[in-house]
Design a protein around this motif. Structure first.
Motif, mmCIF file in Angstrom:
data_model
loop_
_atom_site.group_PDB
_atom_site.id
_atom_site.type_symbol
_atom_site.label_atom_id
_atom_site.label_comp_id
_atom_site.label_asym_id
_atom_site.label_seq_id
_atom_site.Cartn_x
_atom_site.Cartn_y
_atom_site.Cartn_z
ATOM 1 N N GLY A 107 51.521 41.866 35.645
ATOM 2 C CA GLY A 107 52.814 41.209 35.498
ATOM 3 C C GLY A 107 52.753 39.928 34.688
ATOM 4 O O GLY A 107 51.688 39.545 34.190
ATOM 5 N N THR A 108 53.897 39.277 34.606
ATOM 6 C CA THR A 108 54.047 38.116 33.717
ATOM 7 C C THR A 108 53.085 36.950 33.981
ATOM 8 O O THR A 108 52.698 36.274 33.037
ATOM 9 N N GLN A 134 64.672 47.543 37.179
ATOM 10 C CA GLN A 134 64.324 47.057 35.833
ATOM 11 C C GLN A 134 65.182 45.839 35.513
ATOM 12 O O GLN A 134 66.409 45.896 35.605
ATOM 13 N N LYS A 135 64.496 44.766 35.167
ATOM 14 C CA LYS A 135 65.220 43.517 34.911
ATOM 15 C C LYS A 135 65.948 43.610 33.570
ATOM 16 O O LYS A 135 65.672 44.499 32.761
ATOM 17 N N TYR A 175 59.658 45.405 34.505
ATOM 18 C CA TYR A 175 59.724 46.081 35.808
ATOM 19 C C TYR A 175 59.356 45.082 36.892
ATOM 20 O O TYR A 175 58.786 44.037 36.599
ATOM 21 N N ASN A 176 59.606 45.421 38.131
ATOM 22 C CA ASN A 176 59.234 44.457 39.175
ATOM 23 C C ASN A 176 58.522 45.101 40.369
ATOM 24 O O ASN A 176 58.112 46.265 40.319
ATOM 25 N N TYR A 177 58.418 44.289 41.395
ATOM 26 C CA TYR A 177 57.689 44.651 42.619
ATOM 27 C C TYR A 177 58.147 46.007 43.174
ATOM 28 O O TYR A 177 57.333 46.870 43.513
ATOM 29 N N THR A 230 59.734 48.435 41.636
ATOM 30 C CA THR A 230 59.434 49.555 40.729
ATOM 31 C C THR A 230 58.009 50.038 40.993
ATOM 32 O O THR A 230 57.734 51.247 41.082
ATOM 33 N N HIS A 280 62.397 44.210 51.845
ATOM 34 C CA HIS A 280 61.897 44.911 50.654
ATOM 35 C C HIS A 280 61.423 46.318 51.013
ATOM 36 O O HIS A 280 61.755 47.286 50.322
#
Ligand code: ARG
Length: 585
Positions: free
Chosen positions: A173-174, A315-316, A321-323, A325, A354
């Motif tokens: 990730g980022t 999807q942002k 993508y995130n946690y 996804t 979540h």
């Protein structure tokens, strides 16, 4: 509880009561009878050893009062049962024959599992636990996950399931863009391999890179372009990422080694290529809506405090993508490729929403159609400090886990130094290491998983009360009795176990019950039940040893066999809780 693998006493008593119900009510089907069978251990021994609750359950089916039914079900004393009695609204209290328990134990003397059978239908179970985030230190929340997850995995393994232990490390990730950019700028030698760093240093740099990211526009731009390179799997970026992961991995393994944890690393990066497929999959099912450019799944029943529908973002708006996804991709892989029958995520309470949401999304998306896979979030509470607030070091940062563990070991050493003068220096150190780590694990496992628990070195290291040291002390005592008596299993095995004194009977009953405790733990997933069992076992053992002379008595052989079985019960219990044993302390 309905047993899928009824433990020994349950299956014995269930057979007896099945026969009784069948005779008394010949019109009932076998399924109806089975659904009414309920045998539970008695809360207090004065009410007998077990209790049958079937009369209450049958009442509606056959239209008679439970007490009336109970009189029809009362079994006569036989080789298993010495007496029965109706109590309250229609419970049947059952006292077992001591010869039945003695015979059972006799048959288990040489069985290292002391009669605890393996499941008849092993499942493929994934236990996902620990799961720290790369370039960050593990914190006490990860410690709970690690200790609880390991114990559950050990239990399933012991019961004969096929277990896959997974470490879902946050390794993608980022944030990696920032860190790579930072290292390139300030510590290029780390990336070239000319210098090395440890996880603490890396974690410090990670924090600095985040600061820079928020303050410095050009750094931010450079970081973002690193992320793009990483996602495109460009060699430079991948190499840098690999180094960061390796430093982190070494940091974790220091902790896992100390805790004796085996786990397979399969971080978020593992699912990276499947992320776009998750979007396609849910879009194909028309479950994706657009909300301000982000792709979301709206789930019935999930609303915000204000009553607005809560989206699960997959999807942002920037395309990332995130946690969730990743969790959807992982779940799909685990169901369809790993062919898991049961998937457990051992993650703190704070992430409950979540888990509820992405599991619900998977359900809506049809992940489970035609599958018999059970997916669960296994939540746990916070670790609190002595003041009742979230556990912190004096510096105010979240406690560094390795320091916390090492401190438990050194405090344990201090106690042994004063108490155990009979131990040589080296043995004091090796014993302190075991007792210190055992204390930390047991303090966690003996607390109710779902609640917060208070971390106190003082309490967990005590030799009295429900602590690891207290249990280990009973175990050590067993070994010293055996040594004094020159106990030899081969020789003793041919002698008969006799149960005469109440303390012998209590201990014997308890030994047979370990099987039920383990099977019920595999349903409730609450390790404190096993911890409680071991605590009582230690108390019953001490009471037995206080009141029943062993060495030199007429009953020496029989009692030594009882002690031997107690030792095995402790060993099984300890191994499932991940506690190591010592022979002296
Ligand atoms: N890495 C996350 C954290 O430290 C825990 C991951 C939990 N597992 C999952 N499948 N989401 O908070």
């Amino acid at each position: 509880m309905q047993w899928s693998n009824p433990p020994f006493i349950h299956s014995t008593l269930e057979k007896i009561f099945f026969g009784k119900i069948e005779t008394a009510f010949p019109n009932l089907t076998k399924e109806q009878i089975s659904s009414c069978l309920e045998i539970t251990p008695s809360k207090q021994i004065k009410f007998g050893h077990y209790q049958c609750n079937s009369a209450m359950k049958l009442s509606k089916l056959v239209g008679a009062s439970p007490r009336e039914i109970a009189t029809k079900l009362l079994p006569k004393p036989d080789v298993y049962i010495s007496s029965t009695q109706i109590a309250g609204p229609g419970f049947i209290n059952i006292t077992l024959k001591s010869s039945f328990l003695a015979n059972r134990l006799q048959s288990l003397i040489k069985d290292p599992r002391i009669g605890i059978k393996k499941v008849t239908h092993p499942k493929r179970i994934i236990v996902e636990f620990s799961s720290p985030n790369t370039a960050k230190e593990l914190h006490v929340g990860h410690l709970r996950s690690t200790i609880i997850g390991d114990s559950l995995a050990r239990l399933f393994e012991f019961l004969g399931h096929d277990v896959l232990r997974l470490n879902h490390v946050g390794d993608w990730g980022t944030p990696f863009g920032m860190l790579i950019c930072y290292l390139k700028k300030f510590h290029p030698k780390i990336l070239s391999g000319a210098e090395i760093a440890d996880l603490s240093l890396l974690a410090k740099w990670y924090k600095e890179s985040r600061k820079l990211f928020d303050q410095d526009e050009s750094f931010k731009k450079a970081s973002q372009s690193e992320v793009i390179d990483l996602q495109a799997r460009k060699k430079d970026a991948m190499d840098a990422w690999g180094i960061i992961c390796q430093i982190s991995r070494e940091g974790y393994s220091e902790i896992y080694d100390l805790l004796d944890i085996k786990i397979e690393e399969r971080g978020e990066s593992y699912y990276h290529d499947a992320l776009s497929k998750v979007i396609d999959y849910f879009e194909e099912k028309s479950l994706v809506s657009n909300s301000d450019g982000a792709k979301c799944i709206f789930l019935p029943d999930f609303v915000s405090k204000e009553g607005n529908p809560l989206p699960l973002i997959i999807q942002k708006s920037d395309g990332g993508y995130n946690y969730a996804t990743t969790d959807l991709a992982a779940l799909h892989q685990r169901i369809y490729e790993e062919k898991a029958n049961r998937i457990l995520h051992i993650v703190d309470n704070g992430q409950s929403l979540h888990f509820q949401m992405f599991i619900k999304a998977a359900e809506l998306g049809g992940y489970f159609e035609g599958k018999q896979t059970e997916v669960q979030h296994i939540p746990f509470g916070l670790v609190l400090g002595a003041d009742g607030t979230k556990f912190k070091t004096r510096a105010g940062d979240s406690e560094k886990l390795i320091d916390l563990l090492n401190l438990a070991v050194s405090k344990s050493y201090q106690i042994l130094k004063d108490r155990s003068t009979h131990l040589k220096e080296a043995e004091k150190h090796s014993t302190a290491k075991i007792l210190g780590i055992n204390a930390v694990k047991y303090a966690d496992l003996s607390s109710l998983r779902t609640k917060d628990y208070q971390f106190s070195y003082e309490k967990m290291l005590q030799f009295e009360g429900n602590t690891a040291a207290f249990l280990m002390y009973a175990y050590v005592r067993i070994q010293s009795i055996q040594a004094k008596a020159h106990f030899d299993l081969e020789e003793a095995a041919s002698c008969a176990i006799e149960l005469k004194e109440p303390q012998e009977l209590q201990l014997a009953l308890y030994l047979v019950q370990l099987e039920e405790v383990l099977y019920s733990m595999s349903e409730t997933l609450l390790p404190n039940r096993l911890a409680d069992y071991l605590y009582h076992l230690a108390n019953y053992f001490h009471a037995f040893f206080r009141d029943c002379p062993v060495i030199g008595s007429q009953e020496e052989k029989s009692r030594l066999l009882l002690i031997h079985l107690t030792q095995k019960a402790f060993e099984i219990g300890f191994s499932i809780l991940g506690l190591k044993t010592v022979s002296r302390m």
